[in-house]
Design a protein around this motif. Structure first.
Motif, PDB file in Angstrom:
ATOM      1  N   GLY A   1      14.294 -31.847  -9.019  1.00 29.64           N
ATOM      2  CA  GLY A   1      13.149 -30.942  -9.008  1.00 29.64           C
ATOM      3  C   GLY A   1      13.566 -29.487  -8.968  1.00 29.64           C
ATOM      4  N   VAL A   2      12.993 -28.694  -8.027  1.00 31.40           N
ATOM      5  CA  VAL A   2      13.153 -27.239  -7.997  1.00 31.40           C
ATOM      6  C   VAL A   2      13.575 -26.788  -6.608  1.00 31.40           C
ATOM      7  N   GLY A   3      14.442 -25.772  -6.565  1.00 35.30           N
ATOM      8  CA  GLY A   3      14.826 -25.140  -5.308  1.00 35.30           C
ATOM      9  C   GLY A   3      14.647 -23.637  -5.386  1.00 35.30           C
ATOM     10  N   ILE A   4      14.164 -23.005  -4.295  1.00 36.61           N
ATOM     11  CA  ILE A   4      13.952 -21.564  -4.212  1.00 36.61           C
ATOM     12  C   ILE A   4      14.639 -21.044  -2.958  1.00 36.61           C
ATOM     13  N   ASP A   5      15.367 -19.923  -3.083  1.00 35.74           N
ATOM     14  CA  ASP A   5      16.074 -19.353  -1.942  1.00 35.74           C
ATOM     15  C   ASP A   5      16.268 -17.857  -2.177  1.00 35.74           C
ATOM     16  N   ASP A   6      16.599 -17.141  -1.115  1.00 38.07           N
ATOM     17  CA  ASP A   6      16.981 -15.722  -1.170  1.00 38.07           C
ATOM     18  C   ASP A   6      15.953 -14.889  -1.932  1.00 38.07           C
ATOM     19  N   VAL A   7      14.725 -14.892  -1.448  1.00 40.15           N
ATOM     20  CA  VAL A   7      13.629 -14.178  -2.103  1.00 40.15           C
ATOM     21  C   VAL A   7      13.651 -12.712  -1.683  1.00 40.15           C
ATOM     22  N   GLU A   8      13.612 -11.819  -2.674  1.00 37.31           N
ATOM     23  CA  GLU A   8      13.605 -10.382  -2.418  1.00 37.31           C
ATOM     24  C   GLU A   8      12.392  -9.742  -3.085  1.00 37.31           C
ATOM     25  N   VAL A   9      11.803  -8.750  -2.413  1.00 38.36           N
ATOM     26  CA  VAL A   9      10.757  -7.903  -2.982  1.00 38.36           C
ATOM     27  C   VAL A   9      11.082  -6.472  -2.590  1.00 38.36           C
ATOM     28  N   PHE A  10      11.194  -5.591  -3.571  1.00 37.63           N
ATOM     29  CA  PHE A  10      11.533  -4.195  -3.271  1.00 37.63           C
ATOM     30  C   PHE A  10      10.960  -3.296  -4.354  1.00 37.63           C
ATOM     31  N   GLU A  11      10.787  -2.041  -4.016  1.00 36.45           N
ATOM     32  CA  GLU A  11      10.203  -1.085  -4.937  1.00 36.45           C
ATOM     33  C   GLU A  11      11.226  -0.682  -5.981  1.00 36.45           C
TER      34      GLU A  11
ATOM     35  N   SER B   1       0.812  -1.213   0.000  1.00 30.15           N
ATOM     36  CA  SER B   1       0.000   0.000   0.000  1.00 30.15           C
ATOM     37  C   SER B   1       0.847   1.266   0.000  1.00 30.15           C
ATOM     38  N   GLY B   2       2.083   1.186   0.487  1.00 28.48           N
ATOM     39  CA  GLY B   2       2.952   2.356   0.510  1.00 28.48           C
ATOM     40  C   GLY B   2       3.796   2.527  -0.737  1.00 28.48           C
ATOM     41  N   PHE B   3       3.690   1.586  -1.700  1.00 32.39           N
ATOM     42  CA  PHE B   3       4.499   1.663  -2.914  1.00 32.39           C
ATOM     43  C   PHE B   3       3.850   2.619  -3.910  1.00 32.39           C
ATOM     44  N   THR B   4       4.647   3.485  -4.496  1.00 29.35           N
ATOM     45  CA  THR B   4       4.184   4.328  -5.603  1.00 29.35           C
ATOM     46  C   THR B   4       4.667   3.796  -6.943  1.00 29.35           C
ATOM     47  N   HIS B   5       5.646   2.887  -6.929  1.00 33.12           N
ATOM     48  CA  HIS B   5       6.129   2.227  -8.138  1.00 33.12           C
ATOM     49  C   HIS B   5       6.007   0.720  -7.963  1.00 33.12           C
ATOM     50  N   ASP B   6       5.829   0.023  -9.052  1.00 32.29           N
ATOM     51  CA  ASP B   6       5.681  -1.434  -8.998  1.00 32.29           C
ATOM     52  C   ASP B   6       6.932  -2.086  -8.425  1.00 32.29           C
ATOM     53  N   PRO B   7       6.756  -3.223  -7.726  1.00 34.95           N
ATOM     54  CA  PRO B   7       7.898  -3.889  -7.104  1.00 34.95           C
ATOM     55  C   PRO B   7       8.646  -4.782  -8.080  1.00 34.95           C
ATOM     56  N   ILE B   8       9.827  -5.168  -7.665  1.00 39.01           N
ATOM     57  CA  ILE B   8      10.613  -6.182  -8.369  1.00 39.01           C
ATOM     58  C   ILE B   8      10.711  -7.412  -7.479  1.00 39.01           C
ATOM     59  N   LEU B   9      10.427  -8.559  -8.056  1.00 39.44           N
ATOM     60  CA  LEU B   9      10.641  -9.848  -7.403  1.00 39.44           C
ATOM     61  C   LEU B   9      11.977 -10.383  -7.867  1.00 39.44           C
ATOM     62  N   ARG B  10      12.815 -10.763  -6.906  1.00 39.14           N
ATOM     63  CA  ARG B  10      14.146 -11.288  -7.242  1.00 39.14           C
ATOM     64  C   ARG B  10      14.413 -12.483  -6.333  1.00 39.14           C
ATOM     65  N   PHE B  11      14.963 -13.572  -6.881  1.00 38.73           N
ATOM     66  CA  PHE B  11      15.231 -14.754  -6.067  1.00 38.73           C
ATOM     67  C   PHE B  11      16.292 -15.609  -6.750  1.00 38.73           C
ATOM     68  N   ARG B  12      16.810 -16.553  -5.991  1.00 38.39           N
ATOM     69  CA  ARG B  12      17.715 -17.568  -6.527  1.00 38.39           C
ATOM     70  C   ARG B  12      16.934 -18.864  -6.727  1.00 38.39           C
ATOM     71  N   HIS B  13      17.221 -19.552  -7.820  1.00 44.43           N
ATOM     72  CA  HIS B  13      16.534 -20.822  -8.055  1.00 44.43           C
ATOM     73  C   HIS B  13      17.475 -21.789  -8.750  1.00 44.43           C
ATOM     74  N   ILE B  14      17.123 -23.046  -8.660  1.00 46.80           N
ATOM     75  CA  ILE B  14      17.876 -24.118  -9.302  1.00 46.80           C
ATOM     76  C   ILE B  14      16.868 -25.207  -9.637  1.00 46.80           C
ATOM     77  N   HIS B  15      17.059 -25.867 -10.764  1.00 48.87           N
ATOM     78  CA  HIS B  15      16.100 -26.922 -11.098  1.00 48.87           C
ATOM     79  C   HIS B  15      16.738 -27.998 -11.964  1.00 48.87           C
ATOM     80  N   GLU B  16      16.343 -29.226 -11.696  1.00 48.29           N
ATOM     81  CA  GLU B  16      16.676 -30.396 -12.505  1.00 48.29           C
ATOM     82  C   GLU B  16      15.356 -31.127 -12.719  1.00 48.29           C
ATOM     83  N   LEU B  17      14.787 -30.968 -13.916  1.00 44.88           N
ATOM     84  CA  LEU B  17      13.438 -31.444 -14.178  1.00 44.88           C
ATOM     85  C   LEU B  17      13.445 -32.507 -15.271  1.00 44.88           C
ATOM     86  N   ALA B  18      12.782 -33.601 -15.005  1.00 39.88           N
ATOM     87  CA  ALA B  18      12.626 -34.650 -16.003  1.00 39.88           C
ATOM     88  C   ALA B  18      11.737 -34.157 -17.132  1.00 39.88           C
TER      89      ALA B  18
END
Length: 663
Positions: free
Chosen positions: A505-515, A405-422
């Motif tokens: 499969g999939v791994g997710i880590d170090d999730v960031e959200v910022f304006e 609600s306090g954002f005047t600009h859209d946020p950026i989603l940033r994260f680390r991921h790794i995947h080994e998918l059949a």
């Protein structure tokens, strides 16, 4: 008992013999359903005169024919990559059941003759539709009335049609949607009442190896039909806080042919508190229009937890009961209000949750062969910490709500991921701006992203991300999220019931959200990287937008004698690195313009520079440069900035990084 069926090629003006067989143990028994069936365009005695008419292609007597040149139309069980199954039941009519259509194909699938002479109102045609076409391929429908010439049926977004053509040239092109997902197409057959008609589905293809083609199933023709559907539950939505109580607002759509009104509508809420209500929908809904209903009694959601809302309509004579209800989970959780947000999952699971079909998501210390450790620290979210995803898995890893609600600009989603998918497994990101209705975020190669998806066909991540143990960086602007409540979820889908084998499969880590701060291409403030002689201090810069949208990062680090700069932007784009702050508008290129009056080119993606190399971002959108720290006096400052160039939309500048040389 297994049913073996040979695919049947639909031949124009010919007679085909079908033989079905049932295998019981090891014996082969001829089926009593063996019969002859004609596929001529006007088979005698095959005229359809009773309505409503429905054909699901499950039996041999559907009386459709084919024509044209190089036809690949077949009837049977679809087994291709994109058209992997029928819409209903087991069988459909498809251009090649287990491969691509032909090159230079100009073919059609034609209905039996239709006798509308007894109808007073124009009938409606509805069918299930799927297509995957190369760039120069197209498909459309035609109609012939009273034996006249065939003419194109409808125009793009014909009223009151549904899913009718997606090209301004009035045909369907490219893909119908997600792989394996059929959709409903509907159109009014204007002027057909009191006449005879023939319908045909046309494919015009110039390539034969770029798509599965077209599939048709569940064809319906009706004069009048009652059908109301719960289109959406619009309020309440998941949020960190709720007023007390909350109103319940739903959208009801009339999918039938006549006005509807005066039918019951019920609400059931279960969770920390519950309620059951029944009211009468009194508004009038014309065909193919929607109206909003607000329940007179609001709902108390003050207690923390998940609430399940179920809405159902009860129109007498409703012909389609499968769309009469809809459910929605509304969460009252403690939301994220402090930004910039960073979650490394070292203290706990971060408030993330997992659900879906046979979910294998786990939080902890990964111990697989490919996903052998977290990106940072010890813990991450992984599909099975010490194993593989499940067969048939369709699961979600969902974040807590973010209060923007306090954002005047859209946020950026940033994260680390790794995947080994059949083969058959894919993964992607979805976002919700109301806490309940999710949409896929982004496309492969989006200029608003970094490292976003590597499977262009499925618009997702597939196969391996890189090398075992090597986590990747991904980021994407979340459009329209400023000022709202954002929920993010990572999706894993086994779309073909494939066995994952030993893949992690999939791994997710170090999730960031910022304006994302937006400006004229300059950082709103200088980020300082102080270079000490014997240590390295890494500082992450600001994302900057100019010229074309997207987050563009510069990370800078130093060792005792070398400087390393890391850029993230669009995929495979030239980079100009300059000493000094760049300004837009003075230095013109075919790509765009910026000011080099007060800056010196250090390295260039357009011509050899100080490092005698050409520099381009890679296919993951990143570029890392490492070189000897230039000679500088103690106390001297060096401003460095990069321009990432796009041949269509212009110049985007990264953040400006100020390097201080200190004793």
């Amino acid at each position: 008992m297994n049913l073996r069926q040979k695919k049947i090629v639909l031949g124009a003006r010919s007679v085909q013999t079908f033989v079905a067989a049932v295998v019981i143990g090891t014996s082969l028994v001829s089926s009593a359903r063996s019969q002859e069936h004609s596929f001529s365009h006007s088979p005698e005695g095959a005229t359809i005169s009773e309505f409503p008419y429905f054909e699901d292609f499950e039996d041999f007597d559907f009386n459709f024919g084919v024509g044209g040149s190089n036809s690949t139309w077949e009837w049977g069980v679809p087994q291709s990559d994109f058209i992997s199954s029928a819409a209903e039941g087991a069988r459909a009519c498809v251009t090649s059941l287990d491969g691509s259509h032909a090159g230079n194909e100009s073919s059609f699938l034609q209905s039996p003759p239709l006798d509308f002479s007894a109808l007073e109102k124009d009938p409606t045609l509805e069918f299930q539709h799927i297509f995957q076409l190369a760039q120069l391929d197209r498909t459309w429908m035609e109609i012939s009335l009273n034996g006249g010439p065939f003419q194109k049926l409808g125009i793009r977004e014909s009223e009151p049609a549904v899913n009718w053509y997606n090209s301004f040239s009035d045909w369907w092109e490219f893909d119908s949607g997600e792989r394996g997902q059929w959709r409903t197409a509907r159109i009014l057959l204007e002027g057909a009442a009191g006449k005879t008609a023939n319908l045909r589905w046309v494919l015009e293809a110039r390539t034969g190896d770029s798509g599965d083609g077209v599939g048709i199933d569940a064809v319906e023709i009706y004069e009048t039909r009652l059908d109301v559907a719960v289109a959406s539950i619009d309020a309440p939505n998941s949020a960190p806080t709720f007023s007390d109580p909350e109103r319940v607002e739903v959208s009801i759509k009339n999918l039938g042919t006549d006005d509807v009104t005066g039918f019951p509508i019920t609400l059931t809420v279960t969770g920390p508190t519950g309620i059951a209500l029944s009211e009468t929908f009194t508004d009038i809904i014309p065909p193919l229009q929607s109206r909003t209903h607000v329940f007179a009694t609001p709902v108390d959601l003050s207690a923390l937890g998940d609430y399940t809302f179920e809405i159902e309509t009860w129109l007498a004579g409703d012909a389609v009961l499968g769309n009469n209800s809809k459910a929605k989970i509304v969460s009252h959780q403690t939301g994220i209000t402090e930004f910039p947000y960073l979650e490394t999952f070292e203290l706990d699971d971060g408030g993330f949750s997992t659900h879906g079909t046979v979910s294998s998501w786990e939080n902890g210390d990964p111990g697989g062969n490919f996903i052998s450790s977290a990106s940072s620290g010890t813990n991450a979210w992984v599909t099975a910490l010490n194993g593989s995803p499940a067969v048939g898995e369709f699961s979600y890893l969902t974040s807590p709500p973010f209060d923007l609600s306090g954002f005047t600009h859209d946020p950026i989603l940033r994260f680390r991921h790794i995947h080994e998918l059949a083969h058959g497994y894919i993964s992607w990101v979805e976002v919700s701006l109301n806490g309940s209705d999710f949409e896929k975020l982004g496309l492969p190669g989006d200029p608003a992203s970094t490292g976003w998806y590597n499977d262009f066909t499925n618009q997702a991540w597939g196969r391996d991300s890189s090398q075992p143990g090597l986590w990747q960086h991904a980021s994407h602007l979340v459009p329209g999220a400023a000022g709202k409540t954002l929920v993010i979820r990572w999706v894993l889908m086994d779309r073909s019931l494939a066995d994952p084998g030993t893949d992690d499969g999939v791994g997710i880590d170090d999730v960031e959200v910022f304006e994302a701060p937006f400006g004229n291409g300059q950082s709103p403030q200088a980020r300082i990287a102080e270079f000490e002689i014997n240590e390295c201090i890494e500082v992450v810069g600001f994302p900057i937008e100019f010229g074309y949208p997207g987050p563009y990062f510069s990370d800078v680090s130093a060792s005792s004698d070398r400087m390393t700069l890391h850029f993230e932007g669009g995929v495979h784009l030239p980079v100009i690195l300059a000493a000094g702050d760049l300004q837009p508008g003075a230095y013109s290129l075919s790509f765009g313009s910026f000011d080099l009056l007060n800056a010196e080119v250090i390295a260039s993606g357009l011509r050899p520079g100080g490092l005698d190399q050409f520099f381009f971002t890679g296919f993951d959108g990143s570029l890392t440069l490492s070189f000897t720290i230039p000679n500088a006096l103690v106390g001297q400052q060096l401003n460095m900035q990069a321009a990432i160039l796009h041949p269509v939309t212009g110049v985007a500048l990264t953040n400006a990084v100020q390097v201080n040389f200190v004793p």
